[in-house]
Each structure stands twice: as structure tokens, then as C-alpha cells.
Design a protein around this motif. Structure first.
Motif, PDB file in Angstrom:
ATOM      1  N   UNK A  30     -20.041 -47.583   2.020  1.00 14.79           N
ATOM      2  CA  UNK A  30     -20.490 -46.531   2.946  1.00 14.79           C
ATOM      3  C   UNK A  30     -20.415 -47.034   4.366  1.00 14.79           C
ATOM      4  N   UNK A  34     -18.273 -45.502   7.322  1.00 11.45           N
ATOM      5  CA  UNK A  34     -18.900 -45.085   8.576  1.00 11.45           C
ATOM      6  C   UNK A  34     -18.241 -45.782   9.740  1.00 11.45           C
ATOM      7  N   UNK A  37     -14.993 -44.152  10.385  1.00 17.29           N
ATOM      8  CA  UNK A  37     -15.171 -42.826  10.974  1.00 17.29           C
ATOM      9  C   UNK A  37     -15.542 -42.922  12.437  1.00 17.29           C
ATOM     10  N   UNK A  38     -16.487 -43.857  12.731  1.00 22.91           N
ATOM     11  CA  UNK A  38     -16.907 -44.017  14.128  1.00 22.91           C
ATOM     12  C   UNK A  38     -15.725 -44.471  14.959  1.00 22.91           C
ATOM     13  N   UNK A  41     -13.602 -41.581  15.486  1.00 27.56           N
ATOM     14  CA  UNK A  41     -14.245 -40.624  16.383  1.00 27.56           C
ATOM     15  C   UNK A  41     -14.110 -41.066  17.825  1.00 27.56           C
ATOM     16  N   UNK A 155       1.003   8.618  -4.691  1.00 26.62           N
ATOM     17  CA  UNK A 155       0.223   9.615  -5.395  1.00 26.62           C
ATOM     18  C   UNK A 155      -0.721   8.910  -6.354  1.00 26.62           C
ATOM     19  N   UNK A 156      -1.467   9.738  -7.071  1.00 27.32           N
ATOM     20  CA  UNK A 156      -2.435   9.197  -8.017  1.00 27.32           C
ATOM     21  C   UNK A 156      -1.720   8.379  -9.082  1.00 27.32           C
ATOM     22  N   UNK A 171      17.087  14.917   9.739  1.00 26.38           N
ATOM     23  CA  UNK A 171      16.582  14.473  11.037  1.00 26.38           C
ATOM     24  C   UNK A 171      16.122  15.641  11.894  1.00 26.38           C
ATOM     25  N   UNK A 174      12.738  17.608  10.209  1.00 28.36           N
ATOM     26  CA  UNK A 174      11.847  16.718   9.457  1.00 28.36           C
ATOM     27  C   UNK A 174      10.579  17.443   9.040  1.00 28.36           C
ATOM     28  N   UNK A 178       8.696  17.736   5.347  1.00 27.88           N
ATOM     29  CA  UNK A 178       7.292  17.362   5.134  1.00 27.88           C
ATOM     30  C   UNK A 178       6.567  18.461   4.359  1.00 27.88           C
ATOM     31  N   UNK A 182       4.976  17.992   0.720  1.00 26.26           N
ATOM     32  CA  UNK A 182       3.566  18.290   0.548  1.00 26.26           C
ATOM     33  C   UNK A 182       3.347  19.224  -0.636  1.00 26.26           C
ATOM     34  N   UNK A 185       4.248  17.437  -3.977  1.00 30.70           N
ATOM     35  CA  UNK A 185       3.272  16.425  -4.362  1.00 30.70           C
ATOM     36  C   UNK A 185       1.982  17.055  -4.858  1.00 30.70           C
ATOM     37  N   UNK A 189       0.671  16.513  -8.570  1.00 28.41           N
ATOM     38  CA  UNK A 189      -0.646  15.939  -8.837  1.00 28.41           C
ATOM     39  C   UNK A 189      -1.319  16.672  -9.984  1.00 28.41           C
ATOM     40  N   UNK A 265      -2.474   3.123 -11.132  1.00 28.29           N
ATOM     41  CA  UNK A 265      -3.007   2.256 -10.081  1.00 28.29           C
ATOM     42  C   UNK A 265      -4.381   1.766 -10.459  1.00 28.29           C
TER      43      UNK A 265
END
Lengths: 265, 445
Positions: A30, A34, A37-38, A41, A155-156, A171, A174, A178, A182, A185, A189, A265
Motif C-alpha cells: 500500500x 501510495x 500515486x503521489x 500526482x 405503424x403499429x 416532387x 408531395x 401525404x 395518411x 395507413x 391500422x 414492435x
């Protein structure tokens, strides 16, 4: 008895001297640790006290953290996919020669020089019903690699990916896609519950349909069967039970490819 | 030495703490939010329109409030509150900065905006709808409206613009902002047939018969209104032409003739008549000719309504088992099916997609029984029903809107009856008229 006592006393003695030795050894260890370590340090430079520039840490403000852009993983393309490429179909089993019929057994005739007749090898008849073909990622053609799904929704039960074949439309309008995604989906579901979870796990079905000028659905069919008939039916029903989409903003019709991945999931 | 020990302690403590804390953190970290259908409503922001030439301030206010109310009432959108929209009022496509609208707190996916101007007593409105998420091609559509300047035309333009937005973004069903509601209104001693816009505005009287006229039903082409009127020979079916502005011929017959119902083709009219003694369902052409009976049951048969999708089925109320119950049958009188299992059912109306029936029902009818008369919707295929009204007093005479998303009904007792509308799931109830109005009927388009 007395003999036993002496031995035990002897043992105690030996144990006492050993214990003392061990304690001394541990203390030395020990102490040594020590000391190291000192030493460390004291002699190693502290954080931030580099001798060249003591106490000066330079920091400059940035307006944003330059993180790499996060893109959704592309499932269809082997080049950009994070997933492991699905294992290819096992090679077809070699057609075994049917066992010789009793009539085919050659009886040694008097002319052994004749070449023995060989029964014709039956070629396997192609199955009557279309077999589920595994979705093979098309990396060879550049066309397939650039065809990214227009919208991918969690989704679930897994994911649903919408791809429109007309990129210009995708493009320009868009918002329309969507709305389509929507509606599909939401309907899926409801109907995905009809798919058998055991048979459909980790399978995906791809549907193809047209949206006509007035927003009605035509030519709905399964492009790639999942191998689970309940999943195929659930996906078909999800689209069949839709009332109508808004009328097309432009053009006579668009073709939509919809892929449902079934995953718990 | 001390410092090192302290450091060790700290690290040990940290490891211990981590080993204790990790399982609990892990358990808290994995919660999962899920929307019911995986679907979301489109979030739309409605800008205040920009005043252009002239002095359109009064019309602009009418226009802005009507447009906002129409889109809110549609039941399709998640409307951005007017408090959250940006302060700017873009008037044209060049003036809008979409980033401002798509950012929080508005977070709009769609923006409706435009300008209002008055020139030579003409009201000119330019309306735009933009997709705020599409920086490259934002414009969904642009419309110009040009009408004689009046408060009413400002409202009508707003209705048309709202219907255009709903047609582009809705489920393929056009909006109802231009539809009308016909109803029976108490006027002095009698009742007359009245008409109003779908939102309760523009209420005005149609008939001036000085009699008791009830249960108006407008024809599918909006050209005629059939109703039942009490004259000296009892209740008779009457036909009023909205184009001519007067009564047209409808053959009268003996007995009580009530509750007319148009077939979706507009070529047939079903009604209840007791000309042969017992009230039965009859079908005739719109002039009342070639009438034939399609039910023959002991007990009253009233309140027919056609399946508007197919025109091949009729739902009606029959009292063959004492209390009135809801039945459906084919239009030739075959294939009778009972739908309600008890209680007291009245005044059915068939949904435009043919899937549902709405009707008034007192499920626990009888002396001292709890419950009251409320509006219900039943899915015909499964006979599953849901209750749409609760605790607002007796409700009766439901009628579907042509988009299938709204129901109008009468609510209240006796002289206090008023007309209310709601979404077909029972939400967004609002009163359209004051007391004294009854028996609403939503036009077909």
C-alpha cells in the motif's frame, strides 16, 4: 491427545508469524502504491496546466453542431441499406432420378453391346400457382437504386412505404401523396390486425394500384406476395375499403407502389 | 493520499449508484406513444386575407371568419389558432415566407391566404393554398372569385374557397360549405318550411301556406322540396318547386300521408300513407302517380329513407311488434331485416356511403324507465351502434350531410326545439337556430 495439542500450538505459532509477515507485506504494498500515486500526482501535469500555455483554454463558438444529416434507412437499395442483405434463396435441390420401374430393368439380352436404355429424366413441372418470389434488392440497375420511397411511416405493426413511379409528380404534389399515405395507413391500422402474427412476422407485401383522375382506385393487385396469405389479404382490404382519394391535381392517373413490412414492435 | 482515497470513494460510489440507478432508468425510458390510427389530421393555417384596393374591411371580416369557421367545422383539419399564426398578412404568392408558417408555434403543413379587394362594386378575392413543407413547389392551387359586393357574397366566396380546399385535401368527398338545410319552423299559428345555409346563416322562409307543414325533404338535384302539410283533408304530401317558387302538382289520396323520402335517382318518392287503412310505405313518382304499396304489415310503417349509395334499399320504422323499431328492406319490399332489438326508434337517415344509419332511439322506453331519446348511429352490416348525444334533452330527426361527416338534428322539447349540428362522431355540437325549429333535412349537394 497431548500430541495433538502440541501440533496445534505449533501450528498457531506458525500462523502468527505468517500473519505478521502478510501484514508487513500488505503495508509495504500500500505504501508503495501510495508513493507511486503521489509521485504521479506531483509530477504529471494537471489538466489545463500545460507548461506552454498555462491556464489558457481556447474555445470558439459555433452556430450549429455539424452533425451528419440523418437519413431514413433505405430498405430497397442494397447500396444504402443498413440492414443485412437477405440471404439468397437456397439453391434448388438437384432433381433426383426416379427409381427405375420394374419394366425398365434391363434383362441381359444376347446382344450386350447395345447401349442400355436410360429412362428420360423428368424435368420438374413449374408450379401452377405463382410462387412467392423473395424481394431481391435491385442494385444492378441504377433506376431501382434512385427510386426511394416517397413516404415511410412507422405503424403499429411494422412500416409502410409509399413509392410513386412518377418522380416529377412526387416532387410537385408531395402534399397529395401525404394525404394518400395518411388514408392508407389509417385503413391499414384497422386491417393489419387480421394478419396472422406468426405467419406474417418479418414479411412484407408490395401492392400496386392506380389512382384515377377522379381519385378512385383501379388495378389494385399484389406485386410481391409476402408468403403469408393473411398479410396479403389484410393489405388488400386496407386499400379496398378506402372510399376515395381527392381528385388528382394533375394528369390522368398515377401508379402507386405500397409496401407493408410486418414487424412486431 | 487523502485526495486519492477520496477519488476512489467517489468512483466507487458512482459505480454503485449507476448499478442501482440503471435498471430504474431503463424501465422509465421505454414508454411508447401511439396514435389511434397512425394517422394525423392535416395542420392548416388560415391567414387573415390582405385588404387590397377599395375599402373591403367589412367584407374582409365576414370572409375571414366564415373561412375559418368552415374549415374548423369540416372536421378534417387541425386548425392553427389565430393567436399562433405569424403577424404578417401575405396577399400573394410572392409575399409569403413559408418558413415563417411552417416553424413553431404555427407548425402548419398547409397555409391558406390571399387578398380581398373591392373595385366598381365588385368583390374580388384571390385565394391561395400552399404546401408549407414543399419549398420547391409550394402552391397547391390558386383561385380568383369575382362577385357583386355584398356581405352575403363575401360569405358565399368563403364557402366556395373552403370547399375547394376540402376537395383538394379531404378524402375525395367535396365540402358541404355550399349545402343548405331545410327545416320546419313555427310561425304564428302554423309551421312553414324554411331554408338556411349549413352553418345556420341566411335563414329564410320558403313556403307561405299558412298551414302546418312538416318533414321537408329536398330532391337530389335541389330543385324541389317534398313535405307533408295538414289541410282540410288531413296530412297530404306537397311538392314545392324551388325553381318556380310555388307548389307543383302532387296527387293527393285519402288517409294520412306523411314522411316523404327521395330516391337518389330523383325519380321516385317513398312515403307513408294510410289510404288503405293501415299506414304502409308507398312508392310513387315525383308527381304522386303510379303509387304502389311495398309493405303489408299490421301496425304502422313510417319514416322511410333510401340507401343513397345504391337506391336499392329502404330503411323505415315499423310498429308491427307494438313499439316502433328500425327495419331495412329492399326497395321492392323483400328481404326485411330488423335492426333494433328494443326501445323506441324513430326517424332514420341513411349515410351517403350506405354504410350507416342514424336514428333517434329511446333504448329504455316505458313508464319510469331511465334514459331519454338520443341520436344513435348503427353500422348496418354488423348492427353495432354508438350513441352520439348525451344529456342534452330529447333529440330527434337526425339527417346526414352529403359528405357523411356531419349530422344535423333537432334538440329540445316542444316549442323550445332548436336545430343543432355535429360531426358524425358526436363531437363539435353547435346550435344552428333558435327555438321553434324542427325536422331538419340536409340537402344532397
Amino acid at each position: 491427545m497431548s500430541n495433538y495439542a502440541t501440533t496445534s500450538e505449533e501450528r498457531d505459532d506458525r500462523f502468527g508469524s505468517g500473519l505478521a509477515g502478510a501484514i508487513v507485506l500488505h503495508l509495504a504494498l500500500i505504501g508503495g502504491l501510495a508513493a507511486v500515486a503521489i509521485f504521479e500526482h506531483v509530477h504529471t501535469p494537471h489538466w489545463g496546466e500545460n507548461t506552454a500555455s498555462i491556464g489558457a483554454i481556447q474555445a470558439s463558438m459555433v452556430s450549429a453542431i455539424p452533425l451528419p444529416p440523418k437519413a431514413a434507412p433505405v430498405k430497397d437499395s442494397v447500396l444504402a441499406s443498413e440492414d443485412v442483405t437477405p440471404t439468397p434463396q437456397p439453391p434448388p435441390k438437384e432433381a433426383t432420378q426416379p427409381p427405375p420401374k420394374p419394366t425398365d430393368v434391363l434383362i441381359k439380352a444376347k446382344t450386350p453391346t447395345k447401349v442400355p436404355k436410360v429412362a428420360p429424366i423428368e424435368t420438374p413441372v413449374p408450379p401452377k400457382h405463382p410462387q412467392p418470389a423473395p424481394v431481391t434488392p435491385k442494385a444492378a440497375s441504377g433506376d431501382a437504386a434512385t427510386q426511394l420511397p416517397q413516404s415511410v411511416s412507422q405503424l403499429k405493426n411494422g412500416t409502410a412505404a409509399l413509392t410513386v413511379q412518377n418522380r416529377v409528380f412526387g416532387n410537385r404534389y408531395a402534399y397529395y401523396l401525404r394525404i394518400v399515405a395518411n388514408a392508407v395507413n389509417q385503413s391499414y391500422a384497422t386491417y393489419s390486425g387480421q394478419a396472422d402474427p406468426n405467419a406474417s412476422m418479418n414479411k412484407s407485401v408490395t401492392l400496386l394500384f392506380d389512382i384515377q383522375r377522379d381519385g378512385s382506385i383501379a388495378n389494385l393487385h399484389v406485386e410481391n406476395h409476402s408468403g403469408s396469405s393473411t398479410l396479403d389479404t389484410a393489405a388488400l382490404r386496407a386499400i379496398q375499403h378506402l372510399d376515395n382519394f381527392p381528385q388528382l391535381p394533375e394528369g390522368d392517373h398515377i401508379t402507386i407502389e405500397y409496401k407493408f413490412d410486418y414487424r412486431q414492435q | 493520499m487523502k485526495s486519492i482515497r477520496a477519488g476512489k470513494n467517489v468512483s466507487l460510489f458512482a459505480v454503485l449508484f449507476a448499478s442501482i440507478a440503471v435498471p430504474s432508468m431503463h424501465a422509465q425510458d421505454w414508454f411508447h406513444l401511439e396514435t389511434s390510427g397512425g394517422a394525423t389530421r392535416i395542420r392548416i393555417a388560415v391567414a387573415n386575407f390582405k385588404p387590397q384596393a377599395g375599402d373591403p374591411a367589412a367584407y374582409k371580416h365576414t370572409f375571414d371568419t366564415t373561412l375559418f369557421a368552415d374549415l374548423t367545422a369540416a372536421g378534417l383539419f387541425d386548425i392553427v389558432s389565430k393567436d399562433m399564426i405569424p403577424q404578417s398578412t401575405p396577399g400573394t404568392q410572392a409575399e409569403i415566407s413559408l418558413a415563417q408558417w411552417s416553424a413553431a408555434p404555427a407548425s402548419a403543413a398547409m397555409v391558406a391566404f390571399g387578398n380581398v379587394g373591392v373595385a366598381n362594386d365588385r368583390l374580388v378575392v384571390n385565394g391561395f393554398l400552399d404546401d408549407a413543407k414543399n419549398a420547391q413547389y409550394p402552391q397547391v392551387f390558386a383561385k380568383q372569385y369575382n362577385e357583386a359586393a355584398s356581405d352575403d357574397s363575401a360569405r358565399q366566396i368563403a364557402h366556395r374557397f373552403a370547399d375547394e380546399i376540402i376537395a383538394r385535401l379531404g378524402g375525395g368527398v367535396s365540402g358541404i360549405a355550399e349545402t343548405k338545410i331545410y327545416y320546419s319552423k313555427r310561425t304564428g299559428t302554423g309551421k312553414e318550411i324554411w331554408e338556411m345555409d349549413y352553418d345556420g346563416a341566411n335563414q329564410h322562409e320558403i313556403t307561405h301556406l299558412g298551414a302546418i307543414s312538416i318533414s321537408p325533404r329536398v330532391s337530389p338535384d335541389n330543385s324541389r322540396v317534398a313535405f307533408s302539410s295538414l289541410g282540410k283533408d288531413g296530412f297530404q304530401i306537397k311538392m314545392y318547386s324551388l325553381l318556380l317558387g310555388r307548389l307543383v302538382n302532387f296527387t293527393s289520396a285519402g288517409g294520412t300521408n306523411v314522411s316523404p323520402a327521395w330516391a337518389p335517382s330523383g325519380q321516385q318518392l317513398a312515403f307513408s300513407s294510410s289510404r288503405t287503412g293501415d299506414p304502409e310505405i308507398w312508392i310513387s313518382d315525383p308527381e304522386g302517380r303510379v303509387a304502389h304499396k311495398i309493405t303489408s304489415f299490421i301496425g304502422p310503417d313510417v319514416s322511410p329513407t333510401w340507401n343513397p349509395k345504391t337506391g336499392g334499399q329502404i330503411a323505415w320504422i315499423s310498429g308491427r311488434t307494438h313499439l316502433p323499431q328500425l327495419y331495412i328492406m329492399d326497395a321492392d319490399g323483400s328481404g326485411v331485416q330488423r335492426l333494433t332489438d328494443g326501445g323506441y326508434a324513430t326517424s332514420p337517415s341513411w349515410s351517403p356511403n350506405g354504410q350507416f344509419l342514424t336514428f333517434a332511439w329511446d333504448r329504455k322506453y316505458g313508464p319510469g324507465a331511465p334514459g331519454g331519446q338520443d341520436i344513435y348511429v348503427m353500422e348496418i352490416a354488423s348492427k353495432k351502434w354508438i350513441q352520439l348525444t348525451h344529456d342534452i334533452g330529447p333529440c330527434d330527426f337526425p339527417s346526414w350531410s352529403p359528405d357523411g361527416r356531419h349530422i344535423v338534428f333537432a334538440n329540445g322539447n316542444g316549442a323550445h326545439t332548436r336545430i343543432m349540428s355535429m360531426l358524425a362522431d358526436g363531437t363539435q355540437k353547435q346550435a344552428l337556430t333558435g327555438a321553434g325549429s324542427d325536422m331538419p333535412n340536409w340537402s344532397w349537394k
